[in-house]
Design a protein around this motif. Structure first.
Motif, mmCIF file in Angstrom:
data_model
loop_
_atom_site.group_PDB
_atom_site.id
_atom_site.type_symbol
_atom_site.label_atom_id
_atom_site.label_comp_id
_atom_site.label_asym_id
_atom_site.label_seq_id
_atom_site.Cartn_x
_atom_site.Cartn_y
_atom_site.Cartn_z
ATOM 1 N N ASN A 157 -6.819 26.100 -4.942
ATOM 2 C CA ASN A 157 -5.786 25.458 -5.739
ATOM 3 C C ASN A 157 -5.676 26.165 -7.083
ATOM 4 O O ASN A 157 -6.676 26.422 -7.743
ATOM 5 C CB ASN A 157 -6.134 23.979 -5.951
ATOM 6 N N MET A 158 -4.442 26.459 -7.485
ATOM 7 C CA MET A 158 -4.223 27.188 -8.733
ATOM 8 C C MET A 158 -4.028 26.257 -9.929
ATOM 9 O O MET A 158 -3.849 26.714 -11.050
ATOM 10 C CB MET A 158 -3.001 28.102 -8.590
ATOM 11 N N HIS A 159 -4.072 24.941 -9.700
ATOM 12 C CA HIS A 159 -3.785 23.994 -10.775
ATOM 13 C C HIS A 159 -5.045 23.224 -11.179
ATOM 14 O O HIS A 159 -5.874 22.888 -10.328
ATOM 15 C CB HIS A 159 -2.722 22.984 -10.336
ATOM 16 N N PRO A 160 -5.208 22.906 -12.469
ATOM 17 C CA PRO A 160 -6.324 22.051 -12.898
ATOM 18 C C PRO A 160 -6.204 20.672 -12.258
ATOM 19 O O PRO A 160 -5.150 20.032 -12.339
ATOM 20 C CB PRO A 160 -6.141 21.980 -14.419
ATOM 21 N N LEU A 161 -7.264 20.206 -11.641
ATOM 22 C CA LEU A 161 -7.200 18.930 -10.930
ATOM 23 C C LEU A 161 -6.875 17.767 -11.855
ATOM 24 O O LEU A 161 -6.188 16.820 -11.459
ATOM 25 C CB LEU A 161 -8.520 18.672 -10.200
ATOM 26 N N GLU A 162 -7.360 17.828 -13.077
ATOM 27 C CA GLU A 162 -7.137 16.714 -13.994
ATOM 28 C C GLU A 162 -5.649 16.490 -14.270
ATOM 29 O O GLU A 162 -5.230 15.381 -14.571
ATOM 30 C CB GLU A 162 -7.890 16.939 -15.305
ATOM 31 N N LYS A 163 -4.867 17.556 -14.171
ATOM 32 C CA LYS A 163 -3.425 17.414 -14.395
ATOM 33 C C LYS A 163 -2.730 16.738 -13.221
ATOM 34 O O LYS A 163 -1.584 16.302 -13.340
ATOM 35 C CB LYS A 163 -2.804 18.787 -14.667
ATOM 36 N N LEU A 164 -3.407 16.690 -12.093
ATOM 37 C CA LEU A 164 -2.816 16.054 -10.912
ATOM 38 C C LEU A 164 -3.137 14.566 -10.839
ATOM 39 O O LEU A 164 -2.422 13.797 -10.190
ATOM 40 C CB LEU A 164 -3.342 16.736 -9.637
ATOM 41 N N LYS A 165 -4.186 14.156 -11.480
ATOM 42 C CA LYS A 165 -4.677 12.783 -11.374
ATOM 43 C C LYS A 165 -3.595 11.771 -11.725
ATOM 44 O O LYS A 165 -2.939 11.866 -12.762
ATOM 45 C CB LYS A 165 -5.885 12.588 -12.289
ATOM 46 N N GLY A 166 -3.407 10.806 -10.825
ATOM 47 C CA GLY A 166 -2.509 9.687 -11.095
ATOM 48 C C GLY A 166 -1.042 9.950 -10.867
ATOM 49 O O GLY A 166 -0.224 9.034 -11.008
ATOM 50 N N ARG A 167 -0.665 11.175 -10.518
ATOM 51 C CA ARG A 167 0.758 11.431 -10.272
ATOM 52 C C ARG A 167 1.229 10.576 -9.102
ATOM 53 O O ARG A 167 0.522 10.385 -8.115
ATOM 54 C CB ARG A 167 0.996 12.913 -9.974
ATOM 55 N N ARG A 168 2.440 10.074 -9.194
ATOM 56 C CA ARG A 168 2.948 9.199 -8.138
ATOM 57 C C ARG A 168 4.465 9.235 -8.133
ATOM 58 O O ARG A 168 5.100 9.629 -9.111
ATOM 59 C CB ARG A 168 2.446 7.768 -8.330
ATOM 60 N N LEU A 169 5.023 8.797 -7.009
ATOM 61 C CA LEU A 169 6.477 8.663 -6.940
ATOM 62 C C LEU A 169 6.907 7.369 -7.602
ATOM 63 O O LEU A 169 6.202 6.357 -7.557
ATOM 64 C CB LEU A 169 6.946 8.663 -5.488
ATOM 65 N N ARG A 170 8.092 7.392 -8.196
ATOM 66 C CA ARG A 170 8.657 6.165 -8.734
ATOM 67 C C ARG A 170 9.046 5.250 -7.576
ATOM 68 O O ARG A 170 9.387 5.721 -6.487
ATOM 69 C CB ARG A 170 9.871 6.478 -9.597
ATOM 70 N N PRO A 171 8.993 3.938 -7.784
ATOM 71 C CA PRO A 171 9.284 3.001 -6.690
ATOM 72 C C PRO A 171 10.614 3.261 -5.998
ATOM 73 O O PRO A 171 10.718 3.137 -4.764
ATOM 74 C CB PRO A 171 9.269 1.644 -7.387
ATOM 75 N N GLN A 172 11.643 3.646 -6.752
ATOM 76 C CA GLN A 172 12.956 3.859 -6.149
ATOM 77 C C GLN A 172 12.997 5.104 -5.266
ATOM 78 O O GLN A 172 13.955 5.299 -4.507
ATOM 79 C CB GLN A 172 14.037 3.948 -7.226
ATOM 80 N N GLU A 173 11.996 5.966 -5.353
ATOM 81 C CA GLU A 173 11.947 7.174 -4.536
ATOM 82 C C GLU A 173 11.148 6.975 -3.250
ATOM 83 O O GLU A 173 11.170 7.821 -2.359
ATOM 84 C CB GLU A 173 11.341 8.323 -5.353
ATOM 85 N N ILE A 174 10.438 5.868 -3.151
ATOM 86 C CA ILE A 174 9.585 5.611 -1.990
ATOM 87 C C ILE A 174 10.412 4.997 -0.867
ATOM 88 O O ILE A 174 11.109 4.001 -1.073
ATOM 89 C CB ILE A 174 8.424 4.681 -2.371
ATOM 90 N N PRO A 175 10.369 5.561 0.329
ATOM 91 C CA PRO A 175 11.167 5.016 1.426
ATOM 92 C C PRO A 175 10.651 3.660 1.897
ATOM 93 O O PRO A 175 9.448 3.388 1.830
ATOM 94 C CB PRO A 175 11.013 6.072 2.531
ATOM 95 N N VAL A 176 11.569 2.837 2.330
ATOM 96 C CA VAL A 176 11.216 1.554 2.946
ATOM 97 C C VAL A 176 11.474 1.703 4.434
ATOM 98 O O VAL A 176 12.600 1.993 4.854
ATOM 99 C CB VAL A 176 12.065 0.403 2.362
ATOM 100 N N TYR A 177 10.433 1.533 5.236
ATOM 101 C CA TYR A 177 10.594 1.704 6.682
ATOM 102 C C TYR A 177 11.172 0.425 7.260
ATOM 103 O O TYR A 177 10.466 -0.554 7.480
ATOM 104 C CB TYR A 177 9.258 2.079 7.321
#
Length: 318
Positions: A157-177
């Protein structure tokens, strides 16, 4: 770098990426992820290229032990994931340490969950793809589903892991099955070879996914689709999403592991965007069809890709 060890196998867990897109003319199935939407977002969240190799888990998750510090994200179906016994949110990045354990419980929604890890899973490429094709026993991890004791590696991985921590999609971007949402398709080359009454029922009635459904295709049962002059045609190209109607007069939806040609009438082709929705349906659930034209299908596809590009840019690593 070794990253996870399989502690408990799932029902059907494989390594998949975008699939083999350039070999259909040679009779090679595309394979690849069934739900491209969920898989691509999992990769975006952990900083990978959108089509990096991920784990695809079907109905029952695969418990794993973490072997090295990593960033993971789980998207798609809710199979009750937990980290060291604590429930995990879907569509969110977690930093995990060596000795941590990711487990799964009961299925709540959807059919297929995807786990991405920073760097992407590292397996030998076959015809340019990491995807598993179990019927041919090639690709992925030894051409098969994952078993207890398997150890997987990840790419650097070329990215610092700490910068990835906690990233998430906004609720409106999450599909509802939503099993009640109609599945959109464009008319196939043999649409007019069916009786008018059958076409009207196809567009207004529901079909049930049978137990005889898998990564190759979904068999449906419902109102008969009667042919005007029989089901047989000269074999020609079949794409993922093709709705084929053989002599049984019951439709079959071709999915990721489908063949590349077929000799039965094709009433329609499910649009790319809605194939992800179909991949999250389970046997016993119903499908209703909604016919749209090619221009509308292309517009929907462009909109989805523009949205994913926007999310990818907003989550890019600088």
């Amino acid at each position: 770098m070794e990253c996870i060890s399989v502690r408990k196998k799932g029902l059907f867990t494989t390594i998949q990426d975008e699939g083999r897109l350039a070999y259909a003319a040679d009779g090679v199935s595309r394979s690849g992820v069934m739900d491209g939407f969920a898989a691509r977002y999992a990769n975006i969240l952990v900083g990978n290229p959108q089509h990096a190799a991920v784990l695809e888990m079907t109905l029952v998750g695969t418990d794993v032990d973490i072997l090295t510090k990593s960033a993971i994200a789980i998207t798609g179906a809710n199979l009750s994931p937990a980290l060291n016994g604590q429930p995990m949110d879907l569509w969110k990045v977690y930093l995990v340490q060596a000795g941590d354990r990711v487990t799964f419980g009961r299925r709540i929604t959807g059919a297929r969950a995807y786990m991405a890890i920073d760097g992407g899973f590292d397996v030998p490429l076959v015809m340019g793809s990491a995807s598993t094709f179990t019927r041919g026993a090639y690709g992925g991890f030894e051409g098969r589903t994952l078993e207890k004791g398997d150890v997987l590696c990840k790419k650097r991985n070329m990215h610092p892991l700490e910068k990835l921590k906690g990233r998430r999609l906004r609720p409106q971007e999450i599909p509802v099955y939503d099993a009640n949402r109609p599945i959109r398709f464009i008319r196939g080359p043999h649409f007019d070879q069916f009786e008018q009454a059958s076409l009207e029922e196809f567009l207004t009635k529901s079909y049930t996914i049978t137990n005889d459904s898998d990564r190759m295709g979904y068999r449906l049962t419902g109102p008969s689709l009667q042919h005007r002059q029989g089901p047989d045609i000269i074999s020609d190209y079949v794409a993922c999403g093709t709705i084929q109607v053989p002599g049984s007069e019951q439709p079959i939806i071709h999915m990721a592991d489908c063949g590349t040609s077929g000799g039965y009438t094709k009433i329609g082709v499910i649009i790319t965007v809605d194939l992800s929705e179909v991949a999250q349906r389970i046997p016993g659930e119903q499908i209703r069809f909604d016919m749209i034209d090619v221009d509308e299908a292309n517009r929907i596809y462009r909109e989805q890709n523009q949205q994913m590009t926007k999310v990818a840019l907003n989550n890019r690593m600088i």
